[in-house]
Design a protein around this motif. Structure first.
Motif, mmCIF file in Angstrom:
data_model
loop_
_atom_site.group_PDB
_atom_site.id
_atom_site.type_symbol
_atom_site.label_atom_id
_atom_site.label_comp_id
_atom_site.label_asym_id
_atom_site.label_seq_id
_atom_site.Cartn_x
_atom_site.Cartn_y
_atom_site.Cartn_z
ATOM 1 N N UNK A 64 -39.962 -12.622 -6.150
ATOM 2 C CA UNK A 64 -40.959 -11.892 -5.242
ATOM 3 C C UNK A 64 -40.572 -10.991 -4.205
ATOM 4 N N UNK A 65 -39.563 -11.201 -3.555
ATOM 5 C CA UNK A 65 -39.065 -9.842 -3.059
ATOM 6 C C UNK A 65 -38.746 -8.708 -3.281
ATOM 7 N N UNK A 66 -38.264 -9.493 -5.069
ATOM 8 C CA UNK A 66 -37.201 -8.348 -5.397
ATOM 9 C C UNK A 66 -38.327 -7.220 -6.618
ATOM 10 N N UNK A 67 -39.488 -7.719 -6.743
ATOM 11 C CA UNK A 67 -40.003 -7.136 -8.157
ATOM 12 C C UNK A 67 -40.197 -6.017 -7.642
ATOM 13 N N UNK B 78 -49.781 -14.091 -8.860
ATOM 14 C CA UNK B 78 -50.725 -13.213 -8.693
ATOM 15 C C UNK B 78 -51.705 -12.957 -9.126
ATOM 16 N N UNK B 79 -53.241 -12.642 -8.863
ATOM 17 C CA UNK B 79 -54.661 -13.454 -9.889
ATOM 18 C C UNK B 79 -55.185 -11.482 -8.958
ATOM 19 N N UNK B 80 -55.116 -10.875 -10.014
ATOM 20 C CA UNK B 80 -55.921 -9.885 -9.606
ATOM 21 C C UNK B 80 -57.229 -9.680 -10.661
ATOM 22 N N UNK B 81 -58.424 -8.368 -10.260
ATOM 23 C CA UNK B 81 -59.341 -8.273 -10.832
ATOM 24 C C UNK B 81 -59.505 -8.976 -12.542
ATOM 25 N N UNK C 153 -43.635 -4.904 -8.999
ATOM 26 C CA UNK C 153 -44.833 -5.003 -9.493
ATOM 27 C C UNK C 153 -45.893 -4.177 -7.907
ATOM 28 N N UNK C 154 -46.313 -3.220 -8.879
ATOM 29 C CA UNK C 154 -46.611 -2.013 -7.532
ATOM 30 C C UNK C 154 -47.930 -3.138 -6.800
ATOM 31 N N UNK C 155 -48.769 -3.918 -7.196
ATOM 32 C CA UNK C 155 -50.028 -4.426 -6.995
ATOM 33 C C UNK C 155 -48.855 -6.064 -5.967
ATOM 34 N N UNK C 156 -47.777 -6.392 -6.796
ATOM 35 C CA UNK C 156 -47.793 -7.754 -5.583
ATOM 36 C C UNK C 156 -46.941 -7.021 -4.369
ATOM 37 N N UNK D 195 -48.764 -11.193 -12.240
ATOM 38 C CA UNK D 195 -47.624 -11.616 -11.708
ATOM 39 C C UNK D 195 -47.002 -12.896 -11.946
ATOM 40 N N UNK D 196 -45.791 -13.102 -12.179
ATOM 41 C CA UNK D 196 -45.685 -14.647 -11.691
ATOM 42 C C UNK D 196 -44.040 -14.840 -12.070
ATOM 43 N N UNK D 197 -43.651 -15.450 -11.010
ATOM 44 C CA UNK D 197 -42.176 -15.596 -10.633
ATOM 45 C C UNK D 197 -41.870 -16.549 -9.577
#
Lengths: 244, 262
Positions: free
Chosen positions: A217-220, A202-205, A222-225, A210-212
């Motif tokens: 992805x479904x368990x992360x 995930x690219x943000x700003x 990370x609030x952004x993801x 995040x990489x996974x």
């Protein structure tokens, strides 16, 4: 288990346009035979990252390396050449060679078109005669025409209906697997990402936050993801609604 | 008052920097083209296709422009010289005006409107639809594939167009001279032939080659650098025609000075 060779490597890549710092610090490795999808909202720097990889934009800082120059690329709008027929588009690289055999090039194009589910009759049509989905398929046929070792996909399902999107996703998975190629896709379509990715970044700003894997992805936490995957307006990602 | 002055200096500064930046960009673009003209691969088929587009399909518009220019010059010259009983000068003035000035300049302005605009629009559309980026990913240099064939075709075809325009323009003067001014047809042709100097034709064709280069380079440049969708392509087309028309007129003066220094 033996670690696979890194095919694409981005290391601390940064790029600014004027005062706007689009990429701040992008680092990502893509391994041989792997399909990585970069997700992120509009304006987060996905397209700039891809253009840096293709050599269309020179980064201000950082390094990019690829183990081959035999690459294929599917553009968002397919980017077919209007003045050439479908088969000439697909066999473009072959036709540019000195003393190119046009019959052999056409045969190859028809074979590649069949691979993306298009009949031979389409070969003599012009891009203006095709629907959006057909253009994407022709773009895909062109991208795989040289049997590339690395394929890039820029928003492969944008502008397509859900069924055609699924067809394109299946074709991408099929083509990449058959070629044994390494694939890097940028998209904001989560259905597409889930279907074609081995790993998601995930690219943000302007940074990879995040990489996974798809399962991760479904368990992360990370609030952004989580916000991006849920497609929710509430969360840490704030959309810019006024011009700077 | 001081703030207004600062604002004026700011605007002027931006304009000057913008002008030099654009000029530098254009010079680098032109240098790149000149470099690739002599570097393989050479896209012969593209060059032939563009030569037909520029040379053959521009013939009607160039023929119309030059024939009427020749006719008008014949009438105006007759009006002026008949006061001094020097009607015999009509054929000479028509020949000189058409071959040295009218055919190259009028043909160039017409081709700038027809070809320069089309090139800017086509290449600009290719830019905004990512077709130029696609060329790069298909191991093809966009300048070599798209720009060089157009510039070579424009530079080679314009002199031929002007040569034909010269003949048609002189015919226009002849038609008016013989039918309206009762000149003897044979005498008119003999006068024209005796007045003809190689320099008239050579200077016109040299001008045409320079104008062809200007039209195609600027058409391609504005298209290649266009941004922002349909509006950007429209702006590129306008810029291509306006800038090439201005440069044609400036270079016409400079080349005339060079060839016919008083």
């Amino acid at each position: 288990m033996k670690e696979k060779k890194v095919r694409i490597s981005l290391s601390h890549v940064a790029k600014a346009f004027g005062k706007k710092q689009v990429l701040k610090d992008v680092s990502l490795d893509v391994h041989e035979g792997e399909s990585v999808v970069i997700i992120g909202g509009s304006g987060t720097g996905k397209s700039v990252t891809l253009k840096c990889l293709l050599g269309l934009i020179t980064p201000d800082r950082g390094s990019i390396s690829m183990t081959t120059d035999n690459i294929g690329m599917l553009f968002q709008g397919a980017a077919l050449f209007d003045s050439l027929s479908v088969w000439e588009n697909v066999s473009f690289v072959m036709l540019q060679k000195k003393h190119a055999d046009r019959d052999a090039a056409k045969k190859l194009a028809i074979q590649k078109l069949a691979q993306v589910g298009l009949p031979a009759e389409v070969a003599d049509a012009y891009p203006a005669d095709l629907s959006g989905g057909m253009k994407k398929r022709v773009g895909l046929a062109r991208a795989i025409a040289t049997n590339p070792e690395i394929i890039f996909f820029d928003e492969p399902t944008t502008g397509l209906d859900p069924i055609m999107s699924d067809v394109i996703n299946d074709l991408i998975v099929d083509c990449v697997k058959k070629l044994g190629a390494t694939a890097l896709t940028i998209t904001h379509d989560m259905n597409s990402a889930r279907k074609i990715a081995d790993r998601i970044a995930m690219l943000y700003n302007g940074e990879i936050i995040w990489v996974g894997t798809v399962a991760e992805l479904d368990k992360t936490t990370n609030p952004y993801v989580r916000q991006f995957v849920a497609g929710s307006a509430k969360g840490p990602i704030k959309m810019e609604v006024k011009a700077e | 008052m001081f703030e207004k002055f600062l604002s004026f200096v700011n605007t002027l500064g931006r304009f000057v920097i913008g002008f030099f930046r654009a000029s530098g960009d254009l010079i680098l673009f032109t240098a790149q083209i000149l470099l690739y003209v002599f570097k393989a691969p050479f896209y012969i088929n593209e060059t032939i296709r563009m030569s037909i587009e520029i040379g053959f399909y521009s013939l009607p518009v160039v023929a119309l422009t030059t024939i009427f220019s020749g006719m008008v010059i014949a009438i105006q010259t007759y009006e002026a010289v008949s006061k001094f009983s020097a009607e015999g000068a009509v054929s000479m003035v028509v020949l000189v005006a058409v071959t040295r000035e009218l055919a190259p300049v009028m043909a160039a302005l017409m081709v700038a409107g027809r070809i320069g605009a089309a090139m800017a629009a086509e290449i600009g559309t290719m830019r905004v639809t990512e077709q130029i980026d696609a060329l790069s990913t298909l191991r093809t240099n966009p300048v070599q594939y798209l720009i060089v064939p157009r510039v070579v075709a424009g530079t080679l075809m314009m002199p031929l167009l002007v040569l034909i325009g010269d003949a048609i323009g002189v015919c226009g003067g002849y038609l008016v001279g013989v039918t309206k001014m009762d000149f003897n047809a044979t005498t008119y042709l003999i006068n024209t032939w005796n007045t003809l100097k190689a320099m008239d034709i050579v200077s016109g064709m040299t001008k045409a080659a320079v104008f062809g280069f200007i039209i195609t380079v600027l058409g391609c440049y504005h298209g290649f650098k266009s941004q922002g969708g349909a509006q950007g392509v429209g702006q590129a087309t306008t810029n291509a025609v306006v800038s090439s028309s201005i440069l044609i007129l400036i270079f016409n003066y400079l080349l005339t000075e060079l060839f016919f220094k008083m």
